[in-house]
Design a protein around this motif. Structure first.
Motif, PDB file in Angstrom:
ATOM      1  N   GLN A 122      96.713  32.685  42.761  1.00  0.00           N
ATOM      2  CA  GLN A 122      96.017  32.296  41.549  1.00  0.00           C
ATOM      3  C   GLN A 122      96.435  30.902  41.141  1.00  0.00           C
ATOM      4  O   GLN A 122      97.439  30.368  41.617  1.00  0.00           O
ATOM      5  CB  GLN A 122      96.309  33.278  40.412  1.00  0.00           C
ATOM      6  CG  GLN A 122      97.748  33.268  39.904  1.00  0.00           C
ATOM      7  CD  GLN A 122      97.991  34.333  38.846  1.00  0.00           C
ATOM      8  OE1 GLN A 122      98.094  35.510  39.167  1.00  0.00           O
ATOM      9  NE2 GLN A 122      98.095  33.915  37.596  1.00  0.00           N
ATOM     10  N   LEU A 123      95.647  30.308  40.256  1.00  0.00           N
ATOM     11  CA  LEU A 123      95.947  28.978  39.759  1.00  0.00           C
ATOM     12  C   LEU A 123      97.195  29.017  38.901  1.00  0.00           C
ATOM     13  O   LEU A 123      97.447  29.990  38.180  1.00  0.00           O
ATOM     14  CB  LEU A 123      94.770  28.460  38.932  1.00  0.00           C
ATOM     15  CG  LEU A 123      93.425  28.378  39.651  1.00  0.00           C
ATOM     16  CD1 LEU A 123      92.305  28.163  38.648  1.00  0.00           C
ATOM     17  CD2 LEU A 123      93.451  27.266  40.684  1.00  0.00           C
ATOM     18  N   ALA A 124      97.982  27.939  38.963  1.00  0.00           N
ATOM     19  CA  ALA A 124      99.173  27.868  38.121  1.00  0.00           C
ATOM     20  C   ALA A 124      98.787  27.795  36.652  1.00  0.00           C
ATOM     21  O   ALA A 124      99.509  28.276  35.782  1.00  0.00           O
ATOM     22  CB  ALA A 124     100.018  26.650  38.512  1.00  0.00           C
ATOM     23  N   ARG A 125      97.652  27.184  36.390  1.00  0.00           N
ATOM     24  CA  ARG A 125      97.159  27.081  35.016  1.00  0.00           C
ATOM     25  C   ARG A 125      95.641  26.883  35.062  1.00  0.00           C
ATOM     26  O   ARG A 125      95.079  26.646  36.134  1.00  0.00           O
ATOM     27  CB  ARG A 125      97.820  25.916  34.277  1.00  0.00           C
ATOM     28  CG  ARG A 125      97.551  24.562  34.910  1.00  0.00           C
ATOM     29  CD  ARG A 125      98.256  23.445  34.150  1.00  0.00           C
ATOM     30  NE  ARG A 125      99.696  23.611  34.221  1.00  0.00           N
ATOM     31  CZ  ARG A 125     100.455  23.166  35.238  1.00  0.00           C
ATOM     32  NH1 ARG A 125      99.885  22.556  36.268  1.00  0.00           N
ATOM     33  NH2 ARG A 125     101.749  23.325  35.218  1.00  0.00           N
ATOM     34  N   ALA A 126      95.010  26.991  33.917  1.00  0.00           N
ATOM     35  CA  ALA A 126      93.564  26.778  33.864  1.00  0.00           C
ATOM     36  C   ALA A 126      93.229  25.353  34.274  1.00  0.00           C
ATOM     37  O   ALA A 126      93.959  24.408  33.966  1.00  0.00           O
ATOM     38  CB  ALA A 126      93.052  27.062  32.456  1.00  0.00           C
ATOM     39  N   VAL A 127      92.114  25.189  34.977  1.00  0.00           N
ATOM     40  CA  VAL A 127      91.625  23.863  35.354  1.00  0.00           C
ATOM     41  C   VAL A 127      90.584  23.464  34.315  1.00  0.00           C
ATOM     42  O   VAL A 127      89.650  24.218  34.034  1.00  0.00           O
ATOM     43  CB  VAL A 127      91.010  23.891  36.765  1.00  0.00           C
ATOM     44  CG1 VAL A 127      90.463  22.519  37.132  1.00  0.00           C
ATOM     45  CG2 VAL A 127      92.033  24.365  37.783  1.00  0.00           C
ATOM     46  N   MET A 128      90.751  22.279  33.752  1.00  0.00           N
ATOM     47  CA  MET A 128      89.912  21.850  32.642  1.00  0.00           C
ATOM     48  C   MET A 128      89.039  20.669  33.036  1.00  0.00           C
ATOM     49  O   MET A 128      89.472  19.781  33.782  1.00  0.00           O
ATOM     50  CB  MET A 128      90.786  21.450  31.440  1.00  0.00           C
ATOM     51  CG  MET A 128      91.827  22.490  31.036  1.00  0.00           C
ATOM     52  SD  MET A 128      91.103  24.022  30.456  1.00  0.00           S
ATOM     53  CE  MET A 128      90.363  23.455  28.927  1.00  0.00           C
ATOM     54  N   GLY A 129      87.810  20.645  32.517  1.00  0.00           N
ATOM     55  CA  GLY A 129      86.907  19.520  32.723  1.00  0.00           C
ATOM     56  C   GLY A 129      85.982  19.733  33.906  1.00  0.00           C
ATOM     57  O   GLY A 129      86.402  20.238  34.962  1.00  0.00           O
ATOM     58  N   ALA A 130      84.716  19.344  33.737  1.00  0.00           N
ATOM     59  CA  ALA A 130      83.705  19.583  34.763  1.00  0.00           C
ATOM     60  C   ALA A 130      84.081  18.961  36.103  1.00  0.00           C
ATOM     61  O   ALA A 130      83.936  19.584  37.160  1.00  0.00           O
ATOM     62  CB  ALA A 130      82.357  19.041  34.288  1.00  0.00           C
TER      63      ALA A 130
ATOM     64  N   ARG B   7      85.408  32.567  35.202  1.00  0.00           N
ATOM     65  CA  ARG B   7      86.536  33.497  35.145  1.00  0.00           C
ATOM     66  C   ARG B   7      86.592  34.323  36.424  1.00  0.00           C
ATOM     67  O   ARG B   7      85.634  35.018  36.753  1.00  0.00           O
ATOM     68  CB  ARG B   7      86.422  34.425  33.930  1.00  0.00           C
ATOM     69  CG  ARG B   7      86.668  33.731  32.601  1.00  0.00           C
ATOM     70  CD  ARG B   7      86.653  34.754  31.459  1.00  0.00           C
ATOM     71  NE  ARG B   7      87.097  34.160  30.209  1.00  0.00           N
ATOM     72  CZ  ARG B   7      86.310  33.517  29.365  1.00  0.00           C
ATOM     73  NH1 ARG B   7      85.031  33.393  29.652  1.00  0.00           N
ATOM     74  NH2 ARG B   7      86.788  33.012  28.256  1.00  0.00           N
ATOM     75  N   ALA B   8      87.726  34.263  37.117  1.00  0.00           N
ATOM     76  CA  ALA B   8      87.908  35.012  38.359  1.00  0.00           C
ATOM     77  C   ALA B   8      88.976  36.086  38.151  1.00  0.00           C
ATOM     78  O   ALA B   8      90.039  35.810  37.594  1.00  0.00           O
ATOM     79  CB  ALA B   8      88.327  34.068  39.486  1.00  0.00           C
ATOM     80  N   VAL B   9      88.682  37.295  38.583  1.00  0.00           N
ATOM     81  CA  VAL B   9      89.663  38.380  38.570  1.00  0.00           C
ATOM     82  C   VAL B   9      90.045  38.674  40.014  1.00  0.00           C
ATOM     83  O   VAL B   9      89.205  39.080  40.822  1.00  0.00           O
ATOM     84  CB  VAL B   9      89.099  39.649  37.896  1.00  0.00           C
ATOM     85  CG1 VAL B   9      90.110  40.791  37.989  1.00  0.00           C
ATOM     86  CG2 VAL B   9      88.742  39.367  36.443  1.00  0.00           C
ATOM     87  N   LEU B  10      91.337  38.439  40.331  1.00  0.00           N
ATOM     88  CA  LEU B  10      91.840  38.622  41.689  1.00  0.00           C
ATOM     89  C   LEU B  10      92.900  39.717  41.781  1.00  0.00           C
ATOM     90  O   LEU B  10      93.254  40.136  42.880  1.00  0.00           O
ATOM     91  CB  LEU B  10      92.439  37.312  42.221  1.00  0.00           C
ATOM     92  CG  LEU B  10      91.558  36.075  42.208  1.00  0.00           C
ATOM     93  CD1 LEU B  10      91.808  35.248  40.954  1.00  0.00           C
ATOM     94  CD2 LEU B  10      91.819  35.216  43.436  1.00  0.00           C
ATOM     95  N   ASN B  11      93.433  40.155  40.646  1.00  0.00           N
ATOM     96  CA  ASN B  11      94.468  41.182  40.651  1.00  0.00           C
ATOM     97  C   ASN B  11      93.926  42.445  41.329  1.00  0.00           C
ATOM     98  O   ASN B  11      92.989  43.055  40.828  1.00  0.00           O
ATOM     99  CB  ASN B  11      94.887  41.486  39.208  1.00  0.00           C
ATOM    100  CG  ASN B  11      96.052  42.452  39.131  1.00  0.00           C
ATOM    101  OD1 ASN B  11      96.325  43.208  40.051  1.00  0.00           O
ATOM    102  ND2 ASN B  11      96.741  42.444  38.009  1.00  0.00           N
TER     103      ASN B  11
END
Length: 307
Positions: free
Chosen positions: A209-217, A275-279
């Protein structure tokens, strides 16, 4: 009608109430089953089976949520609800409210509320129950329930989602988005994203998973457009599917096992949030779950080899 027939007729409503309170498909199904056991074991028939069972499943869900909140406070990374592919309860008169209330954005926002506030909000705002039935369900006076609703509305007001009501427009936008994703078309992806779009993933520490949210188009488009063509090369496929009332997709490995779901928040003709759910713990109710770590290793190996 027999008890079984009455219960089965109300099952979609009971599940939908429980899911919105709990944000978990498996826990909602368990709550509905427990409600049946209590109903079946009761020696008397209630005046209103709908009111009785709605109250029972609400009380069960409140108790489950109180214990679940401790686990969620210790959760690794962002917490999203278990993906719901189809809401079993339908009411044409409240279709917009039902769709909005089951979205990932709405369910995440509901986490701000106490269990009692959440239950009152769901019963009143989503399902339009009267305060007499709500009071019976949560074990508080009608006046107390009105105050709980006021507090819940205040917590929800600023961030409450309002998505595009045009289903055809949303689906067309989603089709263009996933076509661009498949082709690694960074420019095409960016043109579909809101300027302040964000990409957020829920792996729960049990999947890449990403370490944090990715922001901006630009950042979101560049990351997605770079990563997903490599997934395609290792035989990852995806199918468009509504997820929590919003356009989305289900991703599978080469053996057809589920790797993740992705849901898109659409507003004003642009994608606001991905929003991605990978768990894997949140995907098992959808079918056999794949090994996302193995796929990640295969992608990294392919990139090193330049395949």
């Amino acid at each position: 009608m027999s008890k079984v027939e009455e219960f089965e007729e109300l099952r979609p409503l009971l599940f939908s109430i429980a899911y919105r309170i709990l944000g978990s498909v498996s826990e909602a199904e368990d709550a509905v089953q427990e409600a049946w056991l209590r109903f079946d074991g009761s020696a008397t028939r209630p005046a209103s089976t709908k009111a009785y069972l709605s109250a029972v499943v609400t009380r069960i869900s409140i108790d489950v949520l109180r214990s679940a909140r401790v686990r969620r406070e210790e959760y690794v990374g962002p917490w999203f609800p278990e993906p719901l592919l189809a809401d079993p309860y339908q009411d044409p008169a409240r279709s917009v409210e039902l769709a909005d209330s089951v979205s990932m954005a709405a369910l995440v926002l509901l986490e701000r509320l106490s269990p009692l506030e959440r239950a009152v909000f769901v019963l009143r705002e989503v399902f339009a129950f009267g305060f007499d039935d709500i009071a019976a369900a949560v074990g508080r006076s009608e006046a107390a329930c009105r105050q709980l609703l006021v507090r819940a509305r205040r917590h929800m007001q600023d961030g409450r989602p309002r998505f595009a009501a045009d289903r055809e427009g949303r689906e067309e936008l989603a089709t263009r988005f996933f076509d661009a994703l498949r082709n690694g078309d960074v420019g095409g992806l960016q043109s579909l994203l809101a300027a302040d779009a964000q990409l957020v993933g829920d792996g729960g520490g049990k999947a890449p998973q990403l370490a944090r949210a990715v922001m901006g188009a630009e950042n979101v488009a560049r990351l997605l457009g770079t990563v997903f063509p490599w997934l395609i090369r290792v035989d990852v496929t995806f199918e468009l599917h509504e997820v929590n009332g919003q356009p989305g997709a289900i991703f599978r490995d080469r053996d057809g096992r589920i790797l993740q779901t992705m849901a898109l928040d659409v507003l004003d003709g642009r994608i606001q949030t991905v929003r991605a759910v990978l768990n894997p713990d949140k995907l098992g109710h959808l079918g056999p779950v794949g090994d996302a770590w193995a796929v990640d290793r295969e992608v990294k190996r392919a990139r090193r080899q330049g395949n």
